[in-house]
Each structure stands twice: as C-alpha cells, then as structure tokens.
Design a protein around this motif. Structure first.
Motif, PDB file in Angstrom:
ATOM      1  N   PRO A 224       7.057 -11.222   3.418  1.00 36.75           N
ATOM      2  CA  PRO A 224       7.663 -11.186   1.717  1.00 36.75           C
ATOM      3  C   PRO A 224       6.351 -11.613   0.549  1.00 36.75           C
ATOM      4  N   LEU A 225       6.216  -9.995   0.679  1.00 35.29           N
ATOM      5  CA  LEU A 225       5.126 -10.217  -0.357  1.00 35.29           C
ATOM      6  C   LEU A 225       5.828  -9.468  -1.208  1.00 35.29           C
ATOM      7  N   PRO A 226       5.099  -9.683  -2.584  1.00 36.81           N
ATOM      8  CA  PRO A 226       5.325  -8.915  -3.997  1.00 36.81           C
ATOM      9  C   PRO A 226       4.999  -7.669  -4.648  1.00 36.81           C
ATOM     10  N   ALA A 227       5.736  -7.848  -5.184  1.00 39.54           N
ATOM     11  CA  ALA A 227       5.828  -5.856  -5.462  1.00 39.54           C
ATOM     12  C   ALA A 227       4.815  -6.208  -6.466  1.00 39.54           C
ATOM     13  N   ILE A 228       3.583  -4.523  -6.909  1.00 38.49           N
ATOM     14  CA  ILE A 228       3.053  -4.268  -7.667  1.00 38.49           C
ATOM     15  C   ILE A 228       3.671  -3.065  -8.546  1.00 38.49           C
ATOM     16  N   ARG A 229       3.914  -3.102  -9.925  1.00 41.70           N
ATOM     17  CA  ARG A 229       4.253  -2.572 -10.328  1.00 41.70           C
ATOM     18  C   ARG A 229       5.355  -1.707  -9.965  1.00 41.70           C
ATOM     19  N   GLY A 230       6.276  -2.452  -9.424  1.00 38.01           N
ATOM     20  CA  GLY A 230       7.737  -1.835  -8.946  1.00 38.01           C
ATOM     21  C   GLY A 230       7.482  -1.869  -7.614  1.00 38.01           C
ATOM     22  N   ASN A 231       6.602  -1.812  -6.868  1.00 41.27           N
ATOM     23  CA  ASN A 231       6.388  -0.907  -5.520  1.00 41.27           C
ATOM     24  C   ASN A 231       5.929  -1.767  -4.666  1.00 41.27           C
ATOM     25  N   ARG A 232       6.673  -1.962  -3.792  1.00 38.23           N
ATOM     26  CA  ARG A 232       7.163  -2.971  -2.503  1.00 38.23           C
ATOM     27  C   ARG A 232       6.330  -2.098  -1.487  1.00 38.23           C
ATOM     28  N   ALA A 233       5.784  -0.590  -1.161  1.00 32.61           N
ATOM     29  CA  ALA A 233       5.111   0.266  -0.171  1.00 32.61           C
ATOM     30  C   ALA A 233       4.128  -0.006   0.250  1.00 32.61           C
ATOM     31  N   TRP A 234       3.434  -0.811  -0.737  1.00 34.74           N
ATOM     32  CA  TRP A 234       1.851  -1.097  -0.897  1.00 34.74           C
ATOM     33  C   TRP A 234       1.412  -1.238   0.068  1.00 34.74           C
ATOM     34  N   PRO A 235       2.079  -2.468   0.735  1.00 34.61           N
ATOM     35  CA  PRO A 235       1.796  -3.639   2.222  1.00 34.61           C
ATOM     36  C   PRO A 235       1.536  -2.139   3.090  1.00 34.61           C
ATOM     37  N   TRP A 236       2.566  -1.909   3.299  1.00 36.04           N
ATOM     38  CA  TRP A 236       2.378  -1.288   5.229  1.00 36.04           C
ATOM     39  C   TRP A 236       1.693   0.467   4.414  1.00 36.04           C
ATOM     40  N   CYS A 237       1.855   0.815   3.488  1.00 35.55           N
ATOM     41  CA  CYS A 237       0.722   2.164   2.734  1.00 35.55           C
ATOM     42  C   CYS A 237      -0.871   1.628   2.946  1.00 35.55           C
ATOM     43  N   GLY A 238      -1.377   1.051   2.328  1.00 38.28           N
ATOM     44  CA  GLY A 238      -2.709   0.205   2.500  1.00 38.28           C
ATOM     45  C   GLY A 238      -2.766   0.123   3.353  1.00 38.28           C
ATOM     46  N   GLY A 239      -2.459  -1.143   5.015  1.00 38.22           N
ATOM     47  CA  GLY A 239      -2.508  -1.211   5.551  1.00 38.22           C
ATOM     48  C   GLY A 239      -2.993   0.397   7.085  1.00 38.22           C
TER      49      GLY A 239
END
Length: 293
Positions: free
Chosen positions: A24-39
């Motif tokens: 349940p991580l917050p979106a960055i600039r509306g993007n919720r894909a950053w955790p798995w993309c970055g990981g």
C-alpha cells in the motif's frame, strides 16, 4: 541448504518486487507502478553484477514489457490485439526459458523429496519471475484492503477445498502420488519460490491475462466463458506435458479450479492462492513431484 550471496541478493530483490505489487505505497505524480518497476530494475542490476543475467536479459525484459504497456494504453482495436499477441509470445518465451540472457542458477540437483519419488532439480528462475511481475503490474487490478482479502478468502474457500480433494485424490487414485508428510532443508526455499515465482507467473499468464482476455472477448457468445475456461485449462495442462500424459491431466483439472477461483473472485489473487494451496499441500503431505515408476 547454502545459497551464494549474489543469488540471495538478486532473488531477494526479486521477491520484494513481487510483494511490492500489493504494497500500500502512495503514488508518485499519479504513478503507482514505481515500486515494482524500480524493484525490477534493481533486481536486474543485481543479476547483471552477479552473472545471473547478461545484457540480453535486460533487453528481453524490456521487449516483453514494452508491448504489454502499449496494449494497455492502445485505443485502436487491431493495434491492441497485435500488442496483446506480442505480449503473449514474449511471456511464453520467458516462461519457457527461451529468451536469451538468463543464466538461472540450479540450487540443487537430483533431490528426492520422497523416498520413492522422481528426482527433482531446484532452480531459481529469474525469467519466469519477470513474467508474473509485468503481467500483474500492467494488467491486473490488485487487492488493496484487508476487507477485500477477507472477501476473497471467503469466495475461494470452497474452490480450494475442492481442488485439494479432487486433484490430489485423482493423483492418488491414478498412482501418481501417495501420502508422504515431510519437511526438508529445501522446503522453505521451495515454498517461497513456488508462491512468488511459479504461482504468480502462471496465474498472471493463464488466468489474469489469457482467461480474462478470452472471457471478455467471448462474453457475448453462448457458453463463451465456459469455452474460455476449458481452453485455458487445457493449455495449462499441455504446458506440463513434459511430465507425462497423466501429469498433464492433473494440471488440466487443477487449472479448472484456478479458473473458477479467478472467475468467482474476479481477482488474480484468488487463482494464485488456490494454486499455491494445492502445490503446498502436494509438496508437504504427498510424494513430490510424483512417484517413480
């Protein structure tokens, strides 16, 4: 079981990436894909540094992710269909270890989990994990609350019970397995990798991607959802044909249960948890993967 440090680092990052799909991580600039993309990027970098991957693996992953993103954003019907087909082909290439650049480590060879069982090799499959991460991340709506998890478990509980009785009972009746309760030095790694890599990847492809797209396309047909369920279950069984005809029959039957869990819950998590429950009970309480002839 001793696992080299570079393998632990790479697959530890990969496991965290899978888990981040539901974080349940917050979106960055509306993007919720950053955790798995970055990981995934960090896991690829660790794999490159440890020699588990070479530059072709990074390219193969990008070639897979690009049409998947494109298909989700495409507005034209034919463009979307083409991109979905390319996504399916790339996913199969990765899952079947045909994409270049992946040097998946074999952690143990010739293990006999059961005294009279078939020898088993334990692998750490980076390429297959990429399939699950990208397909779930791009195409699947994920559960985001405790209440949703409770509702999911309530819906799939009868399907899980049926899968355990029918599939394992059929395997026992056909002489493929027998009761064999056990815990081995490999059990923790097997169960973790089976859940986070095998179950997530296979259910993301066969149910979250293939069944969902087929059922939506065939929704207006009489019995379209049933046809889509049977077709994807048979394809799932054929994917396990390397284990023999009987060992393909059992995954086909199991696939029908995974499809039922997906359709009842409308969530890929339902299929993933049903798949893992069956695999875990099979591994812990019965001969695994099957009896030697």
């Amino acid at each position: 079981m001793t696992i080299p440090a570079h393998v632990l680092l790479t697959f530890g990052l990969l496991a965290l990436t899978v888990l981040s799909l539901w974080a349940p991580l917050p979106a960055i600039r509306g993007n919720r894909a950053w955790p798995w993309c970055g990981g995934l990027v960090l896991a690829i970098l660790a794999g490159l540094d440890g020699g588990i991957l070479d530059w072709r693996a990074a390219l193969s992953s990008a070639v897979f992710a690009a049409p998947a993103w494109g298909a989700r954003e495409a507005r034209g019907k034919y463009t979307r269909a083409l991109l979905l087909a390319l996504t399916a082909v790339a996913a199969l290439a990765l899952a079947l270890h045909k994409a270049p650049g992946f040097h998946n480590p074999m952690l143990a060879e010739g293990i006999q989990f059961s005294r009279d069982g078939i020898p088993f090799a334990l692998w750490a499959n980076f390429d297959k994990a990429v399939v699950g991460i990208v397909l779930v991340g791009v195409f699947c709506d994920r559960i985001g609350s405790v209440a949703e998890w409770r509702e999911l478990l309530r819906r799939i509980a009868p399907v899980v019970a049926s899968a355990l009785v029918v599939v394992l009972g059929l395997g026992w009746l056909l002489g493929q397995i027998r009761p064999d309760v056990k815990w081995t030095p490999y059990s923790a790694w097997f169960l973790a990798s089976n859940l986070l890599i095998t179950c997530v990847a296979e259910e993301a492809f066969f149910r979250g991607f293939l069944l969902e797209k087929m059922a939506r396309t065939m929704r207006g047909w009489r019995g379209g959802v049933i046809v889509a369920t049977l077709a994807t279950s048979i394809l799932f069984g054929l994917a396990h044909l390397g284990g023999g005809t009987l060992l393909a029959l059992l995954p086909t039957t199991a696939g029908q249960h995974y499809a039922a869990a997906f359709l009842l819950s409308r969530r890929v998590e339902g299929a993933i948890l049903t798949h893992f429950a069956l695999n875990a009970v099979h591994f812990l309480a019965f001969s695994y993967p099957a009896l030697a002839r």
